[in-house]
Write a protein that holds these residues in place. Structure first.
Motif, PDB file in Angstrom:
ATOM      1  N   ASN A  63       2.216   8.254   5.592  1.00 46.07           N
ATOM      2  CA  ASN A  63       2.677   8.062   6.969  1.00 46.07           C
ATOM      3  C   ASN A  63       1.814   7.011   7.653  1.00 46.07           C
ATOM      4  N   GLN A  64       2.415   5.861   7.941  1.00 45.51           N
ATOM      5  CA  GLN A  64       1.685   4.781   8.606  1.00 45.51           C
ATOM      6  C   GLN A  64       1.521   5.019  10.101  1.00 45.51           C
ATOM      7  N   LYS A  65       2.216   6.020  10.613  1.00 44.23           N
ATOM      8  CA  LYS A  65       2.169   6.413  12.027  1.00 44.23           C
ATOM      9  C   LYS A  65       2.487   5.221  12.926  1.00 44.23           C
ATOM     10  N   GLN A  66       1.781   5.065  14.030  1.00 46.74           N
ATOM     11  CA  GLN A  66       2.125   4.018  14.996  1.00 46.74           C
ATOM     12  C   GLN A  66       1.343   2.734  14.710  1.00 46.74           C
ATOM     13  N   SER A  67       1.602   2.194  13.542  1.00 40.45           N
ATOM     14  CA  SER A  67       0.972   0.937  13.131  1.00 40.45           C
ATOM     15  C   SER A  67       1.985   0.151  12.312  1.00 40.45           C
ATOM     16  N   GLY A  68       1.738  -1.140  12.155  1.00 38.11           N
ATOM     17  CA  GLY A  68       2.661  -2.001  11.416  1.00 38.11           C
ATOM     18  C   GLY A  68       2.181  -2.301  10.017  1.00 38.11           C
ATOM     19  N   ARG A  69       1.670  -1.284   9.327  1.00 42.80           N
ATOM     20  CA  ARG A  69       1.053  -1.496   8.014  1.00 42.80           C
ATOM     21  C   ARG A  69       1.979  -1.163   6.849  1.00 42.80           C
ATOM     22  N   CYS A  70       3.300  -1.229   7.053  1.00 44.94           N
ATOM     23  CA  CYS A  70       4.228  -0.822   5.997  1.00 44.94           C
ATOM     24  C   CYS A  70       3.981  -1.572   4.696  1.00 44.94           C
ATOM     25  N   TRP A  71       3.755  -2.887   4.791  1.00 45.22           N
ATOM     26  CA  TRP A  71       3.518  -3.708   3.595  1.00 45.22           C
ATOM     27  C   TRP A  71       2.307  -3.219   2.819  1.00 45.22           C
ATOM     28  N   MET A  72       1.304  -2.780   3.543  1.00 44.42           N
ATOM     29  CA  MET A  72       0.063  -2.282   2.954  1.00 44.42           C
ATOM     30  C   MET A  72       0.282  -0.908   2.321  1.00 44.42           C
ATOM     31  N   PHE A  73       0.947  -0.024   3.063  1.00 47.77           N
ATOM     32  CA  PHE A  73       1.258   1.293   2.540  1.00 47.77           C
ATOM     33  C   PHE A  73       2.120   1.177   1.284  1.00 47.77           C
ATOM     34  N   ALA A  74       3.129   0.299   1.332  1.00 49.82           N
ATOM     35  CA  ALA A  74       4.021   0.152   0.187  1.00 49.82           C
ATOM     36  C   ALA A  74       3.256  -0.300  -1.055  1.00 49.82           C
ATOM     37  N   ALA A  75       2.391  -1.288  -0.895  1.00 52.30           N
ATOM     38  CA  ALA A  75       1.627  -1.778  -2.047  1.00 52.30           C
ATOM     39  C   ALA A  75       0.665  -0.710  -2.567  1.00 52.30           C
ATOM     40  N   LEU A  76      -0.061  -0.054  -1.664  1.00 48.28           N
ATOM     41  CA  LEU A  76      -0.995   0.985  -2.092  1.00 48.28           C
ATOM     42  C   LEU A  76      -0.264   2.165  -2.712  1.00 48.28           C
ATOM     43  N   ASN A 165      -7.522   4.202  15.782  1.00 48.39           N
ATOM     44  CA  ASN A 165      -7.035   2.837  15.958  1.00 48.39           C
ATOM     45  C   ASN A 165      -6.283   2.297  14.753  1.00 48.39           C
ATOM     46  N   SER A 166      -6.503   2.862  13.574  1.00 51.87           N
ATOM     47  CA  SER A 166      -5.699   2.440  12.433  1.00 51.87           C
ATOM     48  C   SER A 166      -4.319   3.079  12.480  1.00 51.87           C
ATOM     49  N   SER A 167      -4.257   4.314  12.967  1.00 48.37           N
ATOM     50  CA  SER A 167      -2.978   5.016  13.062  1.00 48.37           C
ATOM     51  C   SER A 167      -2.183   4.617  14.291  1.00 48.37           C
ATOM     52  N   HIS A 364      10.364  -4.842   7.261  1.00 45.24           N
ATOM     53  CA  HIS A 364       9.744  -3.612   6.779  1.00 45.24           C
ATOM     54  C   HIS A 364       9.618  -3.673   5.260  1.00 45.24           C
ATOM     55  N   ALA A 365       8.540  -3.100   4.754  1.00 44.42           N
ATOM     56  CA  ALA A 365       8.340  -3.011   3.306  1.00 44.42           C
ATOM     57  C   ALA A 365       8.282  -1.553   2.892  1.00 44.42           C
ATOM     58  N   MET A 366       8.920  -1.250   1.775  1.00 39.41           N
ATOM     59  CA  MET A 366       8.923   0.096   1.208  1.00 39.41           C
ATOM     60  C   MET A 366       8.811  -0.021  -0.309  1.00 39.41           C
ATOM     61  N   TRP A 387       6.980   6.653   6.583  1.00 38.97           N
ATOM     62  CA  TRP A 387       7.137   7.199   7.932  1.00 38.97           C
ATOM     63  C   TRP A 387       6.957   8.716   7.939  1.00 38.97           C
ATOM     64  N   GLY A 388       6.285   9.262   6.947  1.00 36.34           N
ATOM     65  CA  GLY A 388       6.092  10.704   6.877  1.00 36.34           C
ATOM     66  C   GLY A 388       7.301  11.402   6.279  1.00 36.34           C
ATOM     67  N   ASP A 389       7.196  12.739   6.144  1.00 28.37           N
ATOM     68  CA  ASP A 389       8.231  13.498   5.444  1.00 28.37           C
ATOM     69  C   ASP A 389       9.270  14.127   6.374  1.00 28.37           C
ATOM     70  N   LYS A 390       9.264  13.749   7.644  1.00 25.49           N
ATOM     71  CA  LYS A 390      10.216  14.331   8.598  1.00 25.49           C
ATOM     72  C   LYS A 390      11.506  13.525   8.704  1.00 25.49           C
TER      73      LYS A 390
END
Length: 444
Positions: A63-76, A165-167, A364-366, A387-390
């Protein structure tokens, strides 16, 4: 010669609207429920059930929460799939905050260098205006994360967990951009005054020290050495001591990231297929991996993704997620809504037209973690979101194959899956430079 709207025209428009019972019925539905809810198409849910012939086991979503890190989350996420499998770990995550810190730090330096290089351009020139409009942001591209990992390595989330601040990165971005714009004034003035290179370098170093301080205050101090322990799925205990971010990557992931290539599908006249493109002023690490895209037709694009999924490896991908998608149910389908029918208007454009006229780009990246094949042809794709499991099915989305055709722009695959002729293309140094504002330079 321009003409004003006349009262007669308005009367005619109103008479047309009032004479249509279909429009009056639609008015009631849209006013009460909104455009999307009033035009929702149940058939899209029926057509896109979350069942796939190829379905990788990737575990719980992040869950990237309220940040624009989708590309980072997707790669990791693509990396953690490997760790979970190879080390028998359940629901493991890598530190998105660690890579976030270094990305912000390197983007600041990248901005300073671009400001210095354009200091002789007018302040209202398009390039300078482009730089100052968004000095940095959370978004990025696959090659930009590769540049961070190659320089700084990677760490488990337990070693550098999330911060406020990251979230929720809005405050950090506000003051980081404020700082960068102020520094841009100083750097441009130094160049205008014919200051020495050593003076400019000294000034920039002080600026970078301030940036490092700001990032430490908001995100925490990145570790240089750490211990890592965990229990695997069989309850066996494992402990590793005196790791560095680089040795952790080598020991737990080890993939040669130079073997992976960004593939795009941009069917616009200015980007012939089977050629490699880069984007001016797009990047984060000065001297690091350059952002490069190989443009291919949509069939080749999908064949490459399928080949990597068949081999058991997930695929990083970038798309325009807001187009014809349902967030709660997690459906991305061109028939998700019957908006044209409800509003009685034609909104159809080709993929090339949407790119050329600013209607669409990668937002957006996934991660592609599955695909349904019928007679070896894809019908729908399984998507791991961040975006979390909800939302969706425990955080996973379903993308119709038609939606991929229209709104997906980028995937990342190992170049061993490329046909020989395309491997030869990416091996060449011949790269076409695109303008900084080209849609293929969009940051997910």
């Amino acid at each position: 010669m321009s003409k004003t709207i006349s009262k007669e025209q308005i009367k005619k428009f109103n008479q047309h609207f009032q004479s249509s019972q279909q429009l009056l019925n639609a008015q009631n539905a849209v006013m009460k429920n909104g455009i999307l809810a009033a035009s929702s198409n149940q058939q899209a849910l029926i057509d896109n059930t979350p069942v796939f012939s190829i379905d990788l086991d990737t575990g719980k979503v992040a869950n990237q929460k309220q940040s624009g890190r989708c590309w980072m989350f997707a790669a990791l996420n693509t990396f953690r799939h490997t760790i979970q499998h190879d080390f028998n770990i359940k629901n493991f995550e890598l530190s998105q905050n660690y890579t976030f810190f270094w990305d912000k730090f390197e983007k600041a330096n990248y901005f300073y260098e671009n400001i210095i290089n354009t200091s002789n351009d007018d302040l209202n020139s398009r390039k300078v205006a482009f730089l100052l409009q968004t000095p940095q942001q959370d978004g990025g591209q696959w090659d930009m994360l590769v540049a961070i990992i190659q320089k700084y390595g990677i760490v488990p989330k337990s070693v550098m967990p999330e911060s406020f601040n990251s979230s929720m990165s809005r405050e950090l971005n506000t003051y980081l951009d404020k700082k960068l714009r102020k520094d841009a004034i100083i750097l441009r003035d130094l160049v205008a005054e014919n200051a020495s290179e050593s003076k400019i370098a000294e000034t920039k170093e002080k600026m970078l020290s301030d940036i490092y301080q700001l990032l430490c205050l908001t995100l925490g101090t990145p570790p240089t050495e750490f211990d890592f322990s965990f229990r695997d799925k069989d309850d066996n205990f494992h402990a590793y001591e005196n790791l560095t971010p680089q040795s952790f990557y080598d020991q737990f992931i080890g993939a040669d990231l130079s073997e992976y290539v960004s593939i795009i599908n941009a069917p616009t006249a200015d980007k012939p297929y089977n050629e490699v493109y880069t984007v001016e002023m797009l990047g984060n690490v000065v001297g690091g991996k350059e952002v490069r895209h190989l443009n291919v037709d949509i069939k080749t694009f999908k064949d490459l993704a399928i080949a990597q999924l068949k081999a058991g490896e997930a695929v990083w991908y970038g798309c325009d997620v807001g187009q014809s998608s349902t967030r709660d149910s997690g459906i991305m389908a061109t028939n998700a809504y019957n908006i044209d029918a409800v509003l009685d208007m034609d909104f159809q454009m080709s993929k090339a037209e949407r790119l050329d006229y600013g209607e669409s780009l990668m937002t957006h990246a996934m991660v592609l973690t599955g695909v349904n094949l019928v007679n070896e042809q894809p019908t729908k794709w399984k998507v791991e979101n961040s975006w979390g499991d909800k939302v969706g099915t425990k955080g996973y989305f379903v993308m119709s194959d038609e939606w991929l055709d229209e709104y997906t722009y980028q995937i990342v695959v190992n170049k061993k899956y490329l046909p020989k002729e395309l491997q030869e293309v990416v091996a060449k140094d011949n790269v076409t430079m695109l303008d900084p504002w080209d849609p293929m330079g969009a940051l997910a």
